[in-house]
Design an enzyme around this catalytic site. Structure first.
Site, short mmCIF file in Angstrom:
data_model
loop_
_atom_site.label_atom_id
_atom_site.label_comp_id
_atom_site.label_asym_id
_atom_site.label_seq_id
_atom_site.Cartn_x
_atom_site.Cartn_y
_atom_site.Cartn_z
N HIS A 108 0.85 -1.55 -0.18
CA HIS A 108 -0.26 -0.24 0.05
C HIS A 108 0.78 1.20 0.40
CE1 HIS A 108 -3.14 -2.76 2.77
NE2 HIS A 108 -2.19 -3.12 0.98
C1 LIG Z 1 -0.14 -7.68 -4.41
C2 LIG Z 1 -1.16 -5.96 -3.85
C3 LIG Z 1 -2.66 -6.83 -2.67
C4 LIG Z 1 -2.91 -5.64 -3.09
N1 LIG Z 1 -4.38 -5.75 -1.81
C5 LIG Z 1 -5.11 -5.26 -1.90
C6 LIG Z 1 -6.61 -5.52 -1.17
O1 LIG Z 1 -6.91 -6.36 -0.88
N2 LIG Z 1 -6.79 -4.39 -0.89
C7 LIG Z 1 -6.96 -2.92 -1.31
O2 LIG Z 1 -7.78 -2.00 -0.67
N3 LIG Z 1 -5.55 -2.69 -1.25
C8 LIG Z 1 -4.70 -3.28 -2.00
N4 LIG Z 1 -3.54 -3.03 -2.61
C9 LIG Z 1 -3.60 -1.79 -2.75
C10 LIG Z 1 -4.25 -1.53 -3.98
O3 LIG Z 1 -4.58 -2.01 -4.85
C11 LIG Z 1 -3.33 -0.20 -4.07
O4 LIG Z 1 -3.46 0.68 -2.96
C12 LIG Z 1 -3.88 0.73 -5.26
O5 LIG Z 1 -4.04 0.44 -6.52
C13 LIG Z 1 -3.48 1.71 -5.53
O6 LIG Z 1 -4.20 2.38 -6.09
P1 LIG Z 1 -3.38 4.17 -6.81
O7 LIG Z 1 -4.54 4.56 -8.36
O8 LIG Z 1 -3.29 4.96 -6.55
O9 LIG Z 1 -2.19 3.80 -7.82
P2 LIG Z 1 -2.20 2.37 -8.98
O10 LIG Z 1 -4.04 1.47 -8.61
O11 LIG Z 1 -0.92 0.80 -8.86
O12 LIG Z 1 -2.57 2.71 -10.37
C14 LIG Z 1 -1.12 3.43 -11.18
C15 LIG Z 1 -1.58 3.29 -12.57
O13 LIG Z 1 -0.71 4.18 -13.07
C16 LIG Z 1 0.53 3.53 -14.19
N5 LIG Z 1 1.39 4.60 -14.69
C17 LIG Z 1 1.91 4.60 -13.75
N6 LIG Z 1 3.37 5.47 -13.99
C18 LIG Z 1 2.66 6.13 -15.54
C19 LIG Z 1 3.35 7.26 -15.96
N7 LIG Z 1 4.28 7.83 -15.87
N8 LIG Z 1 2.23 7.36 -17.51
C20 LIG Z 1 1.09 6.56 -17.65
N9 LIG Z 1 1.00 5.42 -16.66
C21 LIG Z 1 1.55 5.60 -15.23
C22 LIG Z 1 0.87 2.37 -13.28
O14 LIG Z 1 0.83 1.49 -14.52
C23 LIG Z 1 -0.36 1.57 -13.17
O15 LIG Z 1 -1.46 1.00 -13.81
C24 LIG Z 1 -2.63 -4.61 -3.01
C25 LIG Z 1 -1.73 -4.14 -3.20
C26 LIG Z 1 -0.65 -5.39 -4.23
C27 LIG Z 1 0.23 -4.46 -4.39
#
Ligand SMILES: Cc1cc2nc3c(=O)[nH]c(=O)nc-3n(C[C@H](O)[C@H](O)[C@H](O)COP(=O)(O)OP(=O)(O)OC[C@H]3O[C@@H](n4cnc5c(N)ncnc54)[C@H](O)[C@@H]3O)c2cc1C
Length: 607
Positions: free
Chosen positions: A543
């Site tokens: 996270h």
């Molecule tokens: C193994 C695992 C299990 C988890 N299980 C849970 C769970 O059960 N419940 C829960 O609440 N949370 C869980 N989490 C955490 C949760 O999924 C994340 O906190 C959440 O998805 C983060 O959301 P976000 O929008 O911040 O980033 P992300 O969902 O990581 O999305 C960011 C996206 O931006 C893209 N990106 C990055 N840089 C660039 C760029 N320069 N240009 C274009 N695209 C880019 C990435 O490729 C990615 O697809 C888990 C995480 C992991 C790793």
């Protein structure tokens, strides 16, 4: 690699595990080494085995040499040791084919845009990232009638590509093959890198933002509008407690919790039609049934249907700013094409590692960009049971305990279990020598794990390297280490009560005991002696939060309560980076609800 480097690496890998070279591990290790570390690794390999001073020694002597790096007082040596250990043992063990397959997959749901050569696009809003934050923002904005382009650095995969071999999933679906760590190697950093982002690989646990956190964070989290967004998100994701058949891991944990009289409850999950068995256990490698309600099968489908263009394999490199206002985004495709997107507003949702890098590369966001990083550091305790557990199978996460969630001022930890695949055990488990490691892996069917998910006060920082990549500084402070220690004791007590025959921690040195009166105290003393600093005990972050935080004032935050950056009009942050502090619960629902609320406000402004 030169011959000398290759010989050194082969000998190191064979020392960790016999058969590594035949399994192609040295090449995999190099491939999985984060780009920023590769040059240093090759330099080390050039001098490692001069005159055969490593490869010609006996196995015992080589194993002792590796342990000396593990136990070194120099943190950089411990970091190298763990990089080599993980880089060998994960590719070696994470190659198991699924025992059960999911049957024919649904047809692809998205019609992504694949730009050829240099391309110019224009739209109302350019969303960078398609994970929890970006997926929701894209759907809300497109459904409000706005023209939306989503840039996603990762590739587009669908159900048919999911649930396969563990190592393939790390390579294809995870950021930098799941290998990055903080600079001192103290904590591994896990995030998805594909259309749908981390929601594709996550464990479906769907906690609403707790009231105490909402009160702590203030506006807009305390608002009625935030309630409505939480509701909308949970409805779209089908959050339920009906599809939570406890796995044998969960049952072992619950048995211990119940015997102790401790808190245990059902996980809310975002699934529709989950199999809750052998296939579900592999859903950290993507759900082949489409049952996990990731953004790939929910919000991005809605966005696509409303006319949004999703552009995979295209990494945003800079936000274009003119007269203090965001005007678009520059990006590059994995095949080297340049994509320029003109837009009235830009939403940064690249996740808490890459959003601050995007802002930094664009020269916007102010002095708090990258600061205040929280990681919910997670370590594991394992129990070995008489009965078969098969910890890689069953519902991803079905039960949890908040027994120690409140250890003072709203900080503490959660107890959760998750599937333990061979690569996961190899990542967390101690290595003493090749034989002990092989024997431990052979006991995997009888083993279960409890993860200690810490709400951290410690703050780290995402820095931007000269090559424009994230680099993380993070160190656990004493208050957090004290809570980890309570968790270690707690997990050991749970496993003792559940009837485990042996219990061990994730320290670099084997730290274990066979339950009997008075032995847990000695175990904890050994754990303390082994330490919790970088390379002493394995921690991973699932996270990533807070590195472009929202707040009430530009003197302490990057954005205001609506997600708009203080520095640049029309530039918004809508992902985990925007959290004011660590959420204390698994963060997906909070990220999605915040993006939902702020995207609605942005849509109202633009339409
Ligand atoms: C193994 C695992 C299990 C988890 N299980 C849970 C769970 O059960 N419940 C829960 O609440 N949370 C869980 N989490 C955490 C949760 O999924 C994340 O906190 C959440 O998805 C983060 O959301 P976000 O929008 O911040 O980033 P992300 O969902 O990581 O999305 C960011 C996206 O931006 C893209 N990106 C990055 N840089 C660039 C760029 N320069 N240009 C274009 N695209 C880019 C990435 O490729 C990615 O697809 C888990 C995480 C992991 C790793």
């Amino acid at each position: 690699m030169t011959r000398r480097q290759r010989r050194a690496l082969a000998s190191i890998c064979e020392t960790f595990v016999e058969g590594a070279v035949d399994a192609g591990v040295p090449d995999a290790l190099l491939e999985l080494t984060p780009r920023s570390d590769r040059r240093a690794l090759l330099a080390l390999l050039s001098v490692w085995d001069v005159g055969g001073r490593f490869s010609r020694r006996s196995r015992d002597a080589r194993e002792a040499a590796l342990r000396a790096w593990r136990d070194s007082a120099i943190p950089a040596r411990r970091r190298v040791y763990h990089g080599l250990r993980r880089g060998t043992l994960i590719p070696f063990h994470a190659r198991t084919e699924p025992e059960q397959t999911a049957g024919p997959a649904a047809p692809p749901r998205l019609r992504p845009l694949h730009p050829e050569g240099d391309t110019q696009l224009s739209c109302d809003v350019c969303v960078v990232g398609s994970g929890a934050g970006g997926g929701v923002a894209a759907a809300v904005l497109a459904e409000a009638g706005l023209d939306v382009v989503v840039l996603e650095a990762g590739a587009h995969h669908e159900d048919r590509d999911f649930g396969g071999v563990e190592l393939d999933a790390y390579r294809r679906l995870y950021y930098e093959s799941a290998a990055p760590t903080s600079i001192d190697g103290g904590i591994g950093l896990l995030a998805g890198r594909c259309v749908g982002g981390t929601t594709v690989v996550n464990y479906t646990t769907s906690f609403r933002t707790p009231d105490a956190i909402r009160a702590e964070w203030g506006e807009p989290f305390t608002s009625r509008e935030y309630d409505a967004s939480l509701e909308a998100v949970c409805t779209r994701l089908g959050v339920n407690t009906d599809e939570g058949l406890p796995s044998s891991r969960d049952r072992a944990m619950a048995r211990g919790l119940e015997r102790l009289g401790w808190h245990v409850a059902e996980m809310p999950r975002n699934t529709r039609g989950c199999e809750q068995g052998a296939i579900c256990g592999r859903c950290g490698f993507g759900c082949p049934l489409g049952a996990k309600q990731s953004t790939l099968v929910t919000w991005l489908v809605d966005a696509d249907a409303a006319g949004a263009r999703v552009v995979p394999s295209t990494r945003a490199t800079r936000v274009v700013v003119a007269s203090g206002r965001a005007r678009g985004v520059e990006a590059e495709t994995t095949s080297g094409g340049r994509v320029t997107v003109g837009a009235r507003a830009v939403v940064a949702a690249a996740g808490a590692l890459n959003t601050p890098v995007l802002l930094e590369r664009s020269g916007v966001g102010g002095g708090h960009v990258g600061k205040h990083l929280h990681l919910h550091p997670t370590t594991g305790v394992c129990g070995v049971f008489e009965e078969e557990i098969r910890p890689w199978e069953g519902t991803l996460q079905a039960l949890y305990s908040d027994q120690h969630a409140e250890l003072g001022d709203g900080y503490g930890l959660k107890y959760e279990t998750a599937p333990v695949h061979p690569g996961v055990l190899a990542a967390f488990a101690p290595w003493e020598d090749a034989r002990q490691s092989r024997d431990l892996l052979a006991r995997l069917p009888h083993l279960s794990g409890i993860g200690l998910l810490l709400r951290d006060r410690s703050e780290g920082e995402v820095q931007t390297t000269r090559a424009g990549e994230p680099r993380v500084r993070y160190r656990l402070n004493d208050a957090d280490i004290a809570n980890v220690r309570i968790g270690l004791d707690g997990a050991a007590r749970i496993f003792e009560a559940a009837g485990a025959r042996e219990i061990f921690s994730s320290h670099a040195q084997w730290t274990a005991y066979t339950p009997a009166a008075g032995r847990r105290a000695a175990f904890l003393a050994a754990a303390d002696a082994a330490g919790y600093g970088p390379g002493r005990c394995t921690f991973y972050s699932f996270h990533l939060m807070g590195s472009a935080r929202s707040g009430a004032s530009p003197s302490a935050s990057v954005t205001g309560p609506t997600g708009e950056t203080w520095s640049t009009r029309g530039l918004y942050v809508m992902d985990g980076s925007s959290f004011p502090s660590a959420s204390g619960v698994n963060p997906m629902i909070t990220i999605e609800a915040t993006a939902h609320l702020n995207a609605r406000r942005l849509a109202a402004e633009l339409t």
